[in-house]
Design a protein around this motif. Structure first.
Motif, PDB file in Angstrom:
ATOM      1  N   PRO A 126       0.821  -1.207   0.000  1.00 37.36           N
ATOM      2  CA  PRO A 126       0.000   0.000   0.000  1.00 37.36           C
ATOM      3  C   PRO A 126       0.857   1.260   0.000  1.00 37.36           C
ATOM      4  O   PRO A 126       1.952   1.278   0.562  1.00 37.36           O
ATOM      5  CB  PRO A 126      -0.825  -0.120   1.279  1.00 37.36           C
ATOM      6  N   ALA A 135      -6.012   8.328  -2.366  1.00 40.52           N
ATOM      7  CA  ALA A 135      -7.301   7.660  -2.486  1.00 40.52           C
ATOM      8  C   ALA A 135      -7.437   6.967  -3.842  1.00 40.52           C
ATOM      9  O   ALA A 135      -7.954   5.845  -3.930  1.00 40.52           O
ATOM     10  CB  ALA A 135      -8.435   8.663  -2.281  1.00 40.52           C
ATOM     11  N   ALA A 138      -5.147   3.872  -3.736  1.00 37.27           N
ATOM     12  CA  ALA A 138      -5.691   2.809  -2.878  1.00 37.27           C
ATOM     13  C   ALA A 138      -6.841   2.082  -3.566  1.00 37.27           C
ATOM     14  O   ALA A 138      -6.930   0.842  -3.513  1.00 37.27           O
ATOM     15  CB  ALA A 138      -6.133   3.391  -1.544  1.00 37.27           C
ATOM     16  N   ALA A 139      -7.729   2.833  -4.202  1.00 37.39           N
ATOM     17  CA  ALA A 139      -8.870   2.200  -4.870  1.00 37.39           C
ATOM     18  C   ALA A 139      -8.413   1.355  -6.055  1.00 37.39           C
ATOM     19  O   ALA A 139      -8.865   0.220  -6.234  1.00 37.39           O
ATOM     20  CB  ALA A 139      -9.864   3.261  -5.326  1.00 37.39           C
ATOM     21  N   SER A 141      -5.483   0.003  -6.552  1.00 36.91           N
ATOM     22  CA  SER A 141      -4.749  -1.160  -6.049  1.00 36.91           C
ATOM     23  C   SER A 141      -5.687  -2.229  -5.505  1.00 36.91           C
ATOM     24  O   SER A 141      -5.528  -3.422  -5.778  1.00 36.91           O
ATOM     25  CB  SER A 141      -3.773  -0.711  -4.963  1.00 36.91           C
ATOM     26  N   ALA A 142      -6.692  -1.813  -4.732  1.00 35.31           N
ATOM     27  CA  ALA A 142      -7.639  -2.770  -4.157  1.00 35.31           C
ATOM     28  C   ALA A 142      -8.424  -3.496  -5.247  1.00 35.31           C
ATOM     29  O   ALA A 142      -8.687  -4.699  -5.150  1.00 35.31           O
ATOM     30  CB  ALA A 142      -8.592  -2.054  -3.204  1.00 35.31           C
ATOM     31  N   LEU A 150     -11.616  -4.324  -3.239  1.00 32.76           N
ATOM     32  CA  LEU A 150     -12.248  -3.014  -3.180  1.00 32.76           C
ATOM     33  C   LEU A 150     -13.450  -3.072  -2.237  1.00 32.76           C
ATOM     34  O   LEU A 150     -14.334  -3.915  -2.394  1.00 32.76           O
ATOM     35  CB  LEU A 150     -12.698  -2.579  -4.577  1.00 32.76           C
ATOM     36  N   THR A 151     -13.464  -2.180  -1.256  1.00 35.20           N
ATOM     37  CA  THR A 151     -14.552  -2.146  -0.272  1.00 35.20           C
ATOM     38  C   THR A 151     -15.142  -0.746  -0.197  1.00 35.20           C
ATOM     39  O   THR A 151     -14.675   0.185  -0.875  1.00 35.20           O
ATOM     40  CB  THR A 151     -14.032  -2.542   1.121  1.00 35.20           C
ATOM     41  N   ARG A 153     -14.694   1.246   2.092  1.00 42.13           N
ATOM     42  CA  ARG A 153     -13.678   2.155   2.632  1.00 42.13           C
ATOM     43  C   ARG A 153     -12.966   2.925   1.519  1.00 42.13           C
ATOM     44  O   ARG A 153     -12.787   4.140   1.615  1.00 42.13           O
ATOM     45  CB  ARG A 153     -12.653   1.363   3.457  1.00 42.13           C
ATOM     46  N   GLU A 154     -12.575   2.222   0.450  1.00 38.77           N
ATOM     47  CA  GLU A 154     -11.898   2.897  -0.666  1.00 38.77           C
ATOM     48  C   GLU A 154     -12.848   3.847  -1.398  1.00 38.77           C
ATOM     49  O   GLU A 154     -12.446   4.947  -1.808  1.00 38.77           O
ATOM     50  CB  GLU A 154     -11.320   1.873  -1.653  1.00 38.77           C
ATOM     51  N   ALA A 157     -13.307   6.938   0.688  1.00 40.08           N
ATOM     52  CA  ALA A 157     -12.128   7.814   0.606  1.00 40.08           C
ATOM     53  C   ALA A 157     -12.177   8.656  -0.667  1.00 40.08           C
ATOM     54  O   ALA A 157     -11.843   9.854  -0.648  1.00 40.08           O
ATOM     55  CB  ALA A 157     -10.850   6.984   0.655  1.00 40.08           C
TER      56      ALA A 157
END
Length: 198
Positions: A126, A135, A138-139, A141-142, A150-151, A153-154, A157
């Motif tokens: 990460p 943000a 992170a999205a 990458s997830a 991807l949840t 949370r991403e 954000a």
């Protein structure tokens, strides 16, 4: 259809991620007489891969068309540099040196955030970056995980950074394209030093 498989025992693969152009050596012989297409995305595209994909013209046409639509389409939605950043993060996650370098060059060109993109390339995921760029990274990458990680949370954000629905969709499209492109690169050939390198 039988294919002749190529090997490259003397190839020296890259050991670290960066923005410098990399070479790419195919594991299949391209159909005779096929040359790579030149398009708006030509400077970032692996032309060797396009030559190999001439074995499957529908996939070749789709790669060109979809890539151009995502990265060089209408100006609405996510800015072009952030689309390239999402693609860089996704390609970095897959381990594809060729796609990572190409998308990172585009991200630096359009975002003018060389230091932050350098952190992504050197430190990996990460990412320690925060704010809007963090943000997006992170999205992307997830989304790259198998299965996707991807949840909410991403997505939250991205929402907190004021990305609208179209921009969030663009993050996902850029990441998904980079995963597909990286998969092709990694399954049909191997990264190498740039042509002409010692």
């Amino acid at each position: 259809m039988a294919f002749s498989v190529l090997t490259h025992p003397r190839n020296i693969r890259p050991q670290s991620f960066g923005r410098d152009r990399t070479g790419w050596l195919p594991w299949l012989i391209a159909p005779a007489g096929r040359s790579p297409d030149v398009s708006a995305a030509g400077s970032a595209r692996n032309t060797g891969l396009l030559q190999i994909l001439a074995h499957d013209p529908a996939s070749r046409a789709a790669l060109i068309r979809i890539g151009d639509d995502i990265f060089h389409g209408p100006a609405r939605g996510l800015p072009r540099g952030e689309r390239a950043l999402a693609a860089t993060a996704a390609a970095r996650r897959t381990g594809c040196f060729t796609a990572t370098a190409a998308h990172a060059r585009q991200a630096v060109q359009h975002l003018r955030r060389e230091r932050e993109i350098g952190v992504l390339l050197e430190d990996g995921l990460p990412s320690p970056l925060g704010g809007r760029l963090g943000a997006v990274i992170a999205a992307a990458s997830a989304l790259t995980g198998t299965p996707s990680r991807l949840t909410r949370r991403e997505i939250w954000a991205l929402d907190e950074e004021k990305l609208d629905d179209q921009e969030i969709l663009d993050v996902m499209l850029a990441a998904a394209f980079a995963v597909w492109e990286s998969g092709l690169n990694l399954s049909l050939g191997e990264p190498a030093p740039p042509a002409g390198a010692p």
